[in-house]
Write an enzyme that holds these catalytic residues in place. Sequence first.
Site, short mmCIF file in Angstrom:
data_model
loop_
_atom_site.label_atom_id
_atom_site.label_comp_id
_atom_site.label_asym_id
_atom_site.label_seq_id
_atom_site.Cartn_x
_atom_site.Cartn_y
_atom_site.Cartn_z
N LYS A 19 0.87 -1.19 0.00
CA LYS A 19 0.00 0.00 0.00
C LYS A 19 0.89 1.23 0.00
O LYS A 19 1.78 1.38 0.85
CB LYS A 19 -0.91 0.01 1.23
CG LYS A 19 -1.62 1.33 1.44
CD LYS A 19 -2.85 1.22 2.31
CE LYS A 19 -2.58 0.96 3.77
NZ LYS A 19 -3.77 1.10 4.61
C1 5RP Z 1 -3.08 4.62 8.61
C2 5RP Z 1 -3.10 3.74 7.43
C3 5RP Z 1 -4.31 3.82 6.61
O1 5RP Z 1 -4.86 2.54 6.54
C4 5RP Z 1 -4.00 4.33 5.24
O2 5RP Z 1 -3.29 5.53 5.33
C5 5RP Z 1 -5.25 4.49 4.40
O3 5RP Z 1 -6.06 5.47 4.89
P1 5RP Z 1 -6.21 6.91 4.22
O4 5RP Z 1 -6.92 6.69 2.91
O5 5RP Z 1 -7.03 7.69 5.20
O6 5RP Z 1 -4.84 7.48 4.00
O7 5RP Z 1 -2.24 2.97 7.14
O8 5RP Z 1 -1.84 4.60 9.13
#
Ligand code: 5RP
Length: 256
Positions: free
Chosen positions: A169
């Site tokens: 991610k």
């Molecule tokens: C928080 C995370 C979140 O899961 C990730 O950032 C996704 O959320 P957003 O779309 O709000 O950024 O890892 O630490």
Amino acid sequence: MKNRLSKVISPKTGKTVMLAVDHGYFQGPTTGLKELKKAIEPLIPHADCLFITRGMLRNCVDAQTKIPIFLRVSGGPSVLKEDLSDEHITTSMEEALRLNAVGVGMSIFVGGENESRTIANLGELVNEAEPSNMPVLAITAVGKEMARDARYLGLACRMAAEQGAHIVKTYYCENFKDIVKSCPVPIVIAGGKKIDEKDALQMARSAIDDGAVGVDMGRNIFQSDSPVGMIKAVNAVVHENASVDEAYQIYEKEKK
Ligand code: 5RP
């Protein structure tokens, strides 16, 4: 492993809409998630998966839910700390299996003070996950001083894949295609801070066009003035190849 992954990444579309609601693990009661149970209930039917901590899973998600669970298993410093990279693995593989998770996720902090330990944590998590065929998602956390560009995020994504992460991610940025090209595992994008709904849909559209397999989005959904509208719209972009305008109409209709 394939079976677990197919519960998250739709075999029909090859894509996924993961709903990220793990923010409280370092931010506490984040705007939009103060009452987590109430916030996520209407969104669950429109998500492929929930990205959540074990505590919120235990307390705020019905045990009879059908939604697949990706567990956030790292933590440590709160938002009060300057450096957030001091993370540890806080939830065991045994616990993830007991909770019937389809995957586990943790952050790496490339360039952070504790870079090396977070990379070692990832390697260790993959070691523990492989015997159970548990997919591991690595999140390329970005420190305040890090540039969110393809060079930096490409480095972080590739390092995650090299350690054996099954999904990564990261954030969308210019030249995102270069990141996808050099990272052999599926990439989902985080949404980041809340932006205008149309801009968030454009970001999702561009990420999909540039090779992401989907989103693991939080704030741009649950902080929207129409969270259900937004998740439906994101879904249309990711799974139905909707244009930004088509998706925006879905959001607006739901909002009304
Ligand atoms: C928080 C995370 C979140 O899961 C990730 O950032 C996704 O959320 P957003 O779309 O709000 O950024 O890892 O630490």
